[in-house]
Design a protein around this motif. Structure first.
Motif, PDB file in Angstrom:
ATOM      1  N   LEU A   1      -4.626  72.044 -48.024  1.00 30.43           N
ATOM      2  CA  LEU A   1      -3.521  71.397 -47.311  1.00 30.43           C
ATOM      3  C   LEU A   1      -3.928  70.880 -45.930  1.00 30.43           C
ATOM      4  O   LEU A   1      -3.473  69.814 -45.506  1.00 30.43           O
ATOM      5  CB  LEU A   1      -2.360  72.401 -47.170  1.00 30.43           C
ATOM      6  CG  LEU A   1      -1.099  71.929 -46.449  1.00 30.43           C
ATOM      7  CD1 LEU A   1      -0.397  70.831 -47.249  1.00 30.43           C
ATOM      8  CD2 LEU A   1      -0.132  73.103 -46.242  1.00 30.43           C
TER       9      LEU A   1
ATOM     10  N   LYS B   1       1.699  70.987 -39.149  1.00 27.22           N
ATOM     11  CA  LYS B   1       1.817  70.722 -40.589  1.00 27.22           C
ATOM     12  C   LYS B   1       2.338  71.917 -41.371  1.00 27.22           C
ATOM     13  O   LYS B   1       3.018  71.743 -42.392  1.00 27.22           O
ATOM     14  CB  LYS B   1       0.440  70.331 -41.138  1.00 27.22           C
ATOM     15  CG  LYS B   1       0.492  69.740 -42.532  1.00 27.22           C
ATOM     16  CD  LYS B   1      -0.799  69.014 -42.828  1.00 27.22           C
ATOM     17  CE  LYS B   1      -0.722  68.210 -44.106  1.00 27.22           C
ATOM     18  NZ  LYS B   1      -1.962  67.470 -44.339  1.00 27.22           N
TER      19      LYS B   1
ATOM     20  N   GLN C   1       5.488  72.673 -43.566  1.00 27.32           N
ATOM     21  CA  GLN C   1       5.489  73.440 -44.817  1.00 27.32           C
ATOM     22  C   GLN C   1       5.512  74.929 -44.472  1.00 27.32           C
ATOM     23  O   GLN C   1       4.671  75.411 -43.712  1.00 27.32           O
ATOM     24  CB  GLN C   1       4.237  73.138 -45.645  1.00 27.32           C
ATOM     25  CG  GLN C   1       3.926  71.668 -45.841  1.00 27.32           C
ATOM     26  CD  GLN C   1       4.990  70.925 -46.632  1.00 27.32           C
ATOM     27  OE1 GLN C   1       5.817  71.536 -47.313  1.00 27.32           O
ATOM     28  NE2 GLN C   1       5.007  69.619 -46.531  1.00 27.32           N
TER      29      GLN C   1
ATOM     30  N   GLU D   1      -0.090  67.143 -52.223  1.00 25.76           N
ATOM     31  CA  GLU D   1      -0.656  67.302 -50.872  1.00 25.76           C
ATOM     32  C   GLU D   1      -1.664  68.435 -50.771  1.00 25.76           C
ATOM     33  O   GLU D   1      -2.271  68.633 -49.719  1.00 25.76           O
ATOM     34  CB  GLU D   1       0.475  67.556 -49.866  1.00 25.76           C
ATOM     35  CG  GLU D   1       1.431  66.390 -49.721  1.00 25.76           C
ATOM     36  CD  GLU D   1       2.508  66.684 -48.701  1.00 25.76           C
ATOM     37  OE1 GLU D   1       2.183  67.238 -47.634  1.00 25.76           O
ATOM     38  OE2 GLU D   1       3.673  66.384 -48.997  1.00 25.76           O
TER      39      GLU D   1
END
Lengths: 78, 381
Positions: free
Chosen positions: B84, B140, B170, B220
């Protein structure tokens, strides 16, 4: 559940064994006769296992699996 | 008689059904799931699928396609970190993380990922307001454990999910200490990635674990391991669909047979009932420890805010000496030290000596707790 050796069968093709397993469960729940078979090589190389069923059951099979699993194609069993 | 209070390391004993399922697999199935079209291969695939379905049910996933199997939670965390995060990304982690998270994140930092460790309270709790202050453009992901493996502290996942999603972050949750003993609802809570181990509260064998990925997130997260999946055999490129994208190579099907039976054992009792019972025993342990002179408990001190993991120290005695005395004199098995979580011990102020950790499981009894408390009260300090 073994099927009669009648001529008219179709085979449902899937991308992976996970989808075959899910589809098998759905067909058992709906009591639709079927058999897991090695995928005929001339039909697909996606997943090594497919589901064979009577051509007469095409509509119930499509209805059972629609939106619940990833069904690639339904082809006549060679 | 052995009293086993090291269930946070691995649960023991295991349900008989787990061992029977593994024997049955070896004696009567034994095929390679999804690799061949014959009966034994298909039977093995059914076993793997059934376990996947049970996990989806247990975790609140809409489809079992979102469940990926790995060797353990650590491997799943590595998939997430390596797959990721890219150089330049910013990532957040709580100050209570296990090395299963911290080591991959520190390595990512060496590759140019920017890491902020958000401090937790002395009880090990992560305040969403502190997370909010650490968010910046380019953040992120947030890695946080559901419950600390040192203090049992439960993190405020719903608040963290709301916060994360408000910023396009996330939420990556390490549920190694809670999957199987604390209710989890990935869909309702809004968890993007959740990592689980099979051999702790899920009552499976060692060598099983995995992760949940929110549908669509696989685009992703690059896979860590590439190879044969039994699907798309004509092509030399990795499948992109779930779960094959992350499941290359022969899976631990015999282990997953055991894991499925272990989960059945839990579902039969109900996770809510297991949680209530474990909370009651944890509270009993906490109250008993509070009555023993010289014992200091680290963590929330309130079972409703913890998983069944209790860390403590004894004045004048090292954690290893206490654990050794409990084991040698009473056959009570605990774990001393840092529990692979130096960040957590820095937060608690117990670094580098660590603590003694008692961790409960589904087979822990009230008598086990009372015997342990009597033993501790009788130890010389």
């Amino acid at each position: 559940m073994p099927l009669d050796p009648d001529p008219e069968y179709l085979v449902a093709l899937f991308p992976s064994i996970t989808q075959v397993m899910r589809s098998e469960r759905l067909l058992i729940e709906r009591r639709i006769a079927h058999q897991l078979v090695p995928t005929p090589r001339r039909l697909s190389s996606e997943c090594g296992v497919s589901i064979r069923f009577l051509a007469a059951d095409r509509d119930p099979v499509v209805q059972a699996l629609g939106g619940r699993t990833t069904l690639l194609d339904i082809r006549p069993m060679p | 008689m052995t009293i086993y209070l090291d269930n946070a390391a691995t649960s023991w004993p295991k349900p008989d059904a787990m061992m029977r399922a593994m024997c049955h697999f070896n004696e009567h199935i034994g095929g390679n799931p999804g690799r061949s079209g014959h009966r034994l291969s298909i039977d093995a695939a059914r076993v793997v699928f059934d376990t996947r379905e049970r996990l989806a049910l247990l975790l609140g996933a809409a489809s079992s396609d979102a469940i990926v199997f790995t060797r353990n939670a650590t491997e799943a965390i590595n998939v997430a970190v390596l797959g990721l995060l890219k150089p330049g990304d910013h990532v957040l982690a709580s100050g209570m993380e296990h090395n299963a998270v911290m080591r991959p994140l520190r390595a990512a930092q060496q590759r140019g990922v920017q890491l902020t460790v958000v401090p937790c309270s002395p009880q090990g709790w992560l305040d969403p307001a502190d997370v909010a202050r650490a968010i910046r453009p380019g953040t992120k992901a947030l890695f946080v454990l559901h419950a600390s493996n040192v203090t049992g502290t439960l993190m405020p996942l719903r608040e963290l999910a709301d916060l994360a999603h408000g910023h396009g972050i996330q939420l990556c949750v390490d549920a190694s200490q809670t999957a199987g003993c604390v209710p989890i609802d990935v869909t309702g809570t809004g968890i993007d990635l959740l990592f689980f181990t099979g051999h702790k509260a899920l009552n499976g064998p060692q060598g099983t674990g995995g992760m949940y990925l929110r549908p669509g997130l696989e685009a992703e997260v690059a896979p860590l391991i590439l190879g044969g999946t039994g699907s798309r055999s004509e092509y030399e490129e990795q499948p992109e669909f779930m779960p094959d994208r992350y499941e290359s190579g022969t899976p631990n099907a015999i282990g997953l047979a055991g894991l499925g039976a272990g989960i059945d054992h839990l579902l039969g009792q109900g996770i809510a009932a297991i949680r209530q019972r474990e909370m009651r025993l944890t509270q009993l342990l906490l109250e008993g420890l509070a009555d023993i002179q010289g014992v200091t408990v680290h963590g929330p001190g309130d079972a409703s805010r913890m998983a069944g993991v209790v860390s403590f120290g004894v004045d004048g005695t090292s954690p290893s000496d206490t654990a050794c005395a409990l084991a040698d004199r009473f056959d009570i098995l605990t774990r001393p030290g840092l529990h692979c979580a130096p960040a957590a011990h820095r937060t608690l102020g117990t670094f580098p000596m660590g603590t003694v950790r008692c961790s409960l499981g589904v087979f822990t009894t009230e008598a086990d707790i009372r015997t342990t408390l009597r033993a501790l009260a009788g130890l010389p300090s």
